[in-house]
Design a protein around this motif. Structure first.
Motif, PDB file in Angstrom:
ATOM      1  N   TYR A  39       0.698  -1.066   0.177  1.00  0.00           N
ATOM      2  CA  TYR A  39      -0.010   0.279  -0.156  1.00  0.00           C
ATOM      3  C   TYR A  39       1.150   1.496   0.566  1.00  0.00           C
ATOM      4  O   TYR A  39       1.599   1.339   0.878  1.00  0.00           O
ATOM      5  CB  TYR A  39      -0.641  -0.022   1.120  1.00  0.00           C
ATOM      6  CG  TYR A  39      -1.944  -1.119   0.918  1.00  0.00           C
ATOM      7  CD1 TYR A  39      -3.034  -0.845   0.496  1.00  0.00           C
ATOM      8  CD2 TYR A  39      -1.939  -2.371   1.025  1.00  0.00           C
ATOM      9  CE1 TYR A  39      -4.723  -1.548   0.482  1.00  0.00           C
ATOM     10  CE2 TYR A  39      -2.938  -3.177   1.749  1.00  0.00           C
ATOM     11  CZ  TYR A  39      -3.938  -2.698   0.730  1.00  0.00           C
ATOM     12  OH  TYR A  39      -4.794  -3.838   0.454  1.00  0.00           O
ATOM     13  N   ILE A  40       0.626   2.239  -0.832  1.00  0.00           N
ATOM     14  CA  ILE A  40       1.001   3.152  -0.643  1.00  0.00           C
ATOM     15  C   ILE A  40       0.314   4.734  -0.683  1.00  0.00           C
ATOM     16  O   ILE A  40      -1.053   4.599  -1.219  1.00  0.00           O
ATOM     17  CB  ILE A  40       1.411   3.653  -2.338  1.00  0.00           C
ATOM     18  CG1 ILE A  40       2.295   2.657  -3.130  1.00  0.00           C
ATOM     19  CG2 ILE A  40       2.663   5.158  -2.756  1.00  0.00           C
ATOM     20  CD1 ILE A  40       2.888   2.568  -4.544  1.00  0.00           C
ATOM     21  N   LYS A  41       0.698   5.304   0.550  1.00  0.00           N
ATOM     22  CA  LYS A  41      -0.432   6.554   0.510  1.00  0.00           C
ATOM     23  C   LYS A  41       0.211   7.702  -0.861  1.00  0.00           C
ATOM     24  O   LYS A  41       1.325   8.088  -1.436  1.00  0.00           O
ATOM     25  CB  LYS A  41       0.809   7.195   1.479  1.00  0.00           C
ATOM     26  CG  LYS A  41      -0.516   8.004   2.260  1.00  0.00           C
ATOM     27  CD  LYS A  41       0.017   8.616   3.673  1.00  0.00           C
ATOM     28  CE  LYS A  41       0.213   8.426   5.014  1.00  0.00           C
ATOM     29  NZ  LYS A  41      -0.095   8.947   5.944  1.00  0.00           N
ATOM     30  N   ARG A  42      -0.721   7.932  -1.110  1.00  0.00           N
ATOM     31  CA  ARG A  42      -1.281   9.177  -1.938  1.00  0.00           C
ATOM     32  C   ARG A  42      -2.161  10.168  -1.594  1.00  0.00           C
ATOM     33  O   ARG A  42      -3.083  10.419  -0.540  1.00  0.00           O
ATOM     34  CB  ARG A  42      -1.715   8.231  -3.529  1.00  0.00           C
ATOM     35  CG  ARG A  42      -1.142   7.442  -3.912  1.00  0.00           C
ATOM     36  CD  ARG A  42      -0.250   7.659  -5.158  1.00  0.00           C
ATOM     37  NE  ARG A  42       0.702   6.735  -5.820  1.00  0.00           N
ATOM     38  CZ  ARG A  42       1.289   6.608  -6.458  1.00  0.00           C
ATOM     39  NH1 ARG A  42       1.841   8.325  -6.914  1.00  0.00           N
ATOM     40  NH2 ARG A  42       2.027   5.284  -6.533  1.00  0.00           N
ATOM     41  N   SER A  43      -1.620  11.604  -1.943  1.00  0.00           N
ATOM     42  CA  SER A  43      -2.248  12.668  -2.001  1.00  0.00           C
ATOM     43  C   SER A  43      -3.023  13.518  -2.445  1.00  0.00           C
ATOM     44  O   SER A  43      -2.157  14.080  -3.357  1.00  0.00           O
ATOM     45  CB  SER A  43      -1.480  13.722  -0.228  1.00  0.00           C
ATOM     46  OG  SER A  43      -0.032  13.701  -0.939  1.00  0.00           O
ATOM     47  N   VAL A  44      -4.010  14.370  -2.478  1.00  0.00           N
ATOM     48  CA  VAL A  44      -4.503  15.327  -3.485  1.00  0.00           C
ATOM     49  C   VAL A  44      -3.971  16.745  -2.946  1.00  0.00           C
ATOM     50  O   VAL A  44      -5.213  16.853  -1.538  1.00  0.00           O
ATOM     51  CB  VAL A  44      -5.209  15.196  -4.161  1.00  0.00           C
ATOM     52  CG1 VAL A  44      -5.801  16.027  -5.094  1.00  0.00           C
ATOM     53  CG2 VAL A  44      -5.827  13.731  -4.776  1.00  0.00           C
ATOM     54  N   LYS A  45      -4.048  17.789  -3.204  1.00  0.00           N
ATOM     55  CA  LYS A  45      -4.282  19.521  -2.534  1.00  0.00           C
ATOM     56  C   LYS A  45      -5.764  19.813  -2.757  1.00  0.00           C
ATOM     57  O   LYS A  45      -5.564  19.820  -3.943  1.00  0.00           O
ATOM     58  CB  LYS A  45      -3.306  19.990  -2.462  1.00  0.00           C
ATOM     59  CG  LYS A  45      -2.063  19.633  -1.559  1.00  0.00           C
ATOM     60  CD  LYS A  45      -1.234  20.561  -2.009  1.00  0.00           C
ATOM     61  CE  LYS A  45       0.422  20.202  -1.639  1.00  0.00           C
ATOM     62  NZ  LYS A  45       1.017  21.108  -1.187  1.00  0.00           N
TER      63      LYS A  45
END
Length: 85
Positions: A39-45
């Protein structure tokens, strides 16, 4: 304020409150890698509308999708879940 239809909501952390009536909210989620199955942590602003300038950097907020308010703003702060000390 009455709601029309189903609107998307997200929970994130305020990373910037330097603009007037606008905050930048970072929303993170986990995505499974197709090959390695990790599992990879992805983020969006997202830029969200904060009418009262009540959000501070580090606060955890809930944002809701709304009509376009400016060139970049498509979200509005619904509530502050917890404050950053």
């Amino acid at each position: 304020m009455s709601q029309r239809g189903n609107r998307k909501t997200q929970v994130g952390i305020v990373v910037s409150d330097k603009m007037d009536k606008t905050v930048v909210v970072q929303v993170s989620h986990l995505v499974k890698h197709p090959v390695y199955n990790k599992y990879i942590k992805r983020s969006v602003k997202y830029k969200a509308h904060d009418e009262d300038n009540s959000c501070k950097s580090g606060d955890r907020v809930q944002i809701v999708e709304t009509r376009p308010l400016s060139k970049d703003k498509r979200w509005r702060v619904r509530q502050i879940i917890d404050r950053f000390e």
